[in-house]
Scaffold this motif. Structure first.
Motif, short mmCIF file in Angstrom:
data_model
loop_
_atom_site.label_atom_id
_atom_site.label_comp_id
_atom_site.label_asym_id
_atom_site.label_seq_id
_atom_site.Cartn_x
_atom_site.Cartn_y
_atom_site.Cartn_z
N LEU A 48 43.72 50.36 41.08
CA LEU A 48 44.53 50.86 40.30
C LEU A 48 45.81 51.42 41.43
CD1 LEU A 48 44.41 51.30 36.61
CD2 LEU A 48 45.27 49.45 37.95
N GLY A 49 44.87 52.15 42.54
CA GLY A 49 45.71 52.83 44.10
C GLY A 49 46.50 54.15 42.75
N ILE A 50 45.48 54.77 41.99
CA ILE A 50 45.06 56.39 41.71
C ILE A 50 45.05 56.64 43.25
CG2 ILE A 50 44.65 57.91 39.99
CD1 ILE A 50 46.12 55.34 38.62
N ARG A 51 45.97 58.54 42.97
CA ARG A 51 45.62 58.84 44.00
C ARG A 51 45.54 60.49 43.87
NH1 ARG A 51 43.72 54.96 46.34
NH2 ARG A 51 45.01 53.36 47.55
N SER A 52 46.03 60.67 42.64
CA SER A 52 46.23 61.94 41.98
C SER A 52 46.10 61.88 41.02
CB SER A 52 47.30 62.58 42.86
OG SER A 52 48.24 61.97 42.41
N THR A 53 45.40 63.11 40.12
CA THR A 53 45.76 63.49 38.92
C THR A 53 47.13 64.47 38.75
OG1 THR A 53 43.77 64.54 39.01
CG2 THR A 53 43.54 62.71 38.81
N PRO A 54 47.79 64.81 37.56
CA PRO A 54 47.53 63.11 36.96
C PRO A 54 48.08 61.72 37.05
CG PRO A 54 49.46 64.64 36.08
CD PRO A 54 48.54 65.50 36.98
N THR A 55 48.25 60.94 36.20
CA THR A 55 49.14 59.73 36.98
C THR A 55 49.20 59.42 35.33
OG1 THR A 55 47.86 59.60 39.48
CG2 THR A 55 48.92 57.90 37.87
N VAL A 56 49.94 59.17 35.53
CA VAL A 56 50.24 57.88 33.80
C VAL A 56 51.13 56.91 34.57
CG1 VAL A 56 52.43 58.63 31.59
CG2 VAL A 56 51.39 60.88 32.63
N LEU A 57 50.72 55.49 33.52
CA LEU A 57 50.93 54.96 33.81
C LEU A 57 51.77 53.49 32.58
CD1 LEU A 57 47.84 53.51 35.31
CD2 LEU A 57 50.52 54.04 37.43
N VAL A 58 52.34 52.66 32.57
CA VAL A 58 52.92 52.24 31.50
C VAL A 58 53.29 50.84 31.99
CG1 VAL A 58 53.95 51.96 29.90
CG2 VAL A 58 54.31 54.10 30.79
N ARG A 59 52.15 50.05 31.21
CA ARG A 59 52.40 48.24 31.52
C ARG A 59 53.16 47.68 30.44
NH1 ARG A 59 46.53 48.10 33.56
NH2 ARG A 59 46.40 50.08 33.09
N ARG A 60 53.16 46.26 30.54
CA ARG A 60 53.71 45.88 29.44
C ARG A 60 52.82 45.28 29.27
NH1 ARG A 60 58.90 43.99 32.91
NH2 ARG A 60 60.57 44.56 31.86
N ASP A 61 52.79 44.59 28.21
CA ASP A 61 51.65 43.41 27.57
C ASP A 61 50.82 42.76 28.39
OD1 ASP A 61 50.94 45.28 24.65
OD2 ASP A 61 52.84 43.84 23.92
N ARG A 75 59.74 64.48 29.33
CA ARG A 75 59.94 63.98 27.95
C ARG A 75 60.38 62.41 28.55
NH1 ARG A 75 61.13 65.89 22.47
NH2 ARG A 75 62.79 66.10 23.73
N ASP A 76 61.76 62.68 28.92
CA ASP A 76 62.44 61.85 28.68
C ASP A 76 62.01 61.08 30.17
OD1 ASP A 76 64.61 62.98 26.95
OD2 ASP A 76 65.99 64.20 28.09
N GLN A 77 61.58 61.10 30.89
CA GLN A 77 61.00 59.49 32.14
C GLN A 77 60.11 59.07 31.08
OE1 GLN A 77 59.69 62.53 34.72
NE2 GLN A 77 61.30 61.45 36.14
N PHE A 78 59.42 59.95 30.30
CA PHE A 78 58.62 58.87 30.21
C PHE A 78 58.65 57.99 28.41
CE2 PHE A 78 55.03 58.52 27.01
CZ PHE A 78 54.03 58.20 27.38
N LEU A 79 59.94 58.10 27.48
CA LEU A 79 60.54 57.45 26.88
C LEU A 79 61.25 56.62 27.94
CD1 LEU A 79 61.15 60.35 24.82
CD2 LEU A 79 59.38 58.81 24.18
N VAL A 80 62.03 56.50 28.30
CA VAL A 80 62.86 55.37 29.61
C VAL A 80 61.67 54.41 29.48
CG1 VAL A 80 64.23 55.26 30.71
CG2 VAL A 80 64.49 56.36 29.87
N ALA A 81 60.59 55.34 30.23
CA ALA A 81 59.07 53.45 30.87
C ALA A 81 58.38 53.19 29.88
CB ALA A 81 58.43 54.68 31.19
N VAL A 82 58.63 53.86 28.53
CA VAL A 82 58.24 53.29 27.12
C VAL A 82 59.18 52.11 26.50
CG1 VAL A 82 57.79 53.56 24.73
CG2 VAL A 82 56.74 55.07 26.44
N ALA A 83 60.65 52.30 26.60
CA ALA A 83 61.12 51.70 26.37
C ALA A 83 62.18 50.22 27.07
CB ALA A 83 62.60 51.95 26.40
N LYS A 84 61.41 50.41 28.24
CA LYS A 84 61.95 49.83 29.71
C LYS A 84 60.06 48.26 28.94
CE LYS A 84 62.17 49.15 34.36
NZ LYS A 84 62.08 49.32 35.70
N ALA A 85 58.77 48.74 28.91
CA ALA A 85 57.76 48.18 28.49
C ALA A 85 58.39 47.48 27.00
CB ALA A 85 56.88 49.05 28.74
N LEU A 86 59.27 48.29 26.43
CA LEU A 86 59.10 47.03 25.44
C LEU A 86 60.03 45.76 25.38
CD1 LEU A 86 59.16 50.01 22.98
CD2 LEU A 86 57.04 48.17 23.32
#
Length: 87
Positions: A48-61, A75-86
Motif C-alpha cells: 500500500l506504500g505506507i511510509r509513515s504513521t498514522p496513515t488513514v486510507l479510505v477505499r470504496r468496496d 474530522r471534516d476531511q475524513f467525513l468528506v472522504a467517507v462521503a466520496k467513498a459512498l
C-alpha cells in the motif's frame, strides 16, 4: 467501503488520528474503522506504500482508494472522504 487506520506502537500522533476517525465514526451509522499496526502486517504496508504513521486510507468496496492521509486528518476531511467513498 473500507477504512483503515495504520498505526505503530510509538506513534504519538496516532492517538489524535484515533480520536478523529472515532468521532467521525460516531456520526456515520455503520462506519467501521479497522486499526492496523504496521509491525504486524509489513507485506500490506509495502503493497500500500505506507511510509509513515498514522496513515488513514479510505477505499470504496471495489478497493479504489479515495482518500489517504499521512498524518492526522481533520474530522471534516475524513467525513468528506467517507462521503466520496459512498458515491
Amino acid at each position: 467501503m473500507q477504512v483503515d487506520l495504520w498505526t505503530s506502537a510509538f506513534c504519538a500522533p496516532c492517538a489524535a488520528a484515533r480520536r478523529v476517525v472515532g468521532d467521525a465514526a460516531r456520526l456515520v451509522p455503520g462506519l467501521v474503522v479497522t486499526e492496523r499496526d504496521i509491525a504486524n502486517d509489513p507485506e500490506h504496508v509495502e503493497e500500500l506504500g505506507i511510509r509513515s504513521t498514522p496513515t488513514v486510507l479510505v477505499r470504496r468496496d471495489d478497493g479504489t482508494e479515495v482518500f489517504r492521509s499521512a498524518g492526522v486528518p481533520t474530522r471534516d476531511q475524513f467525513l468528506v472522504a467517507v462521503a466520496k467513498a459512498l458515491d
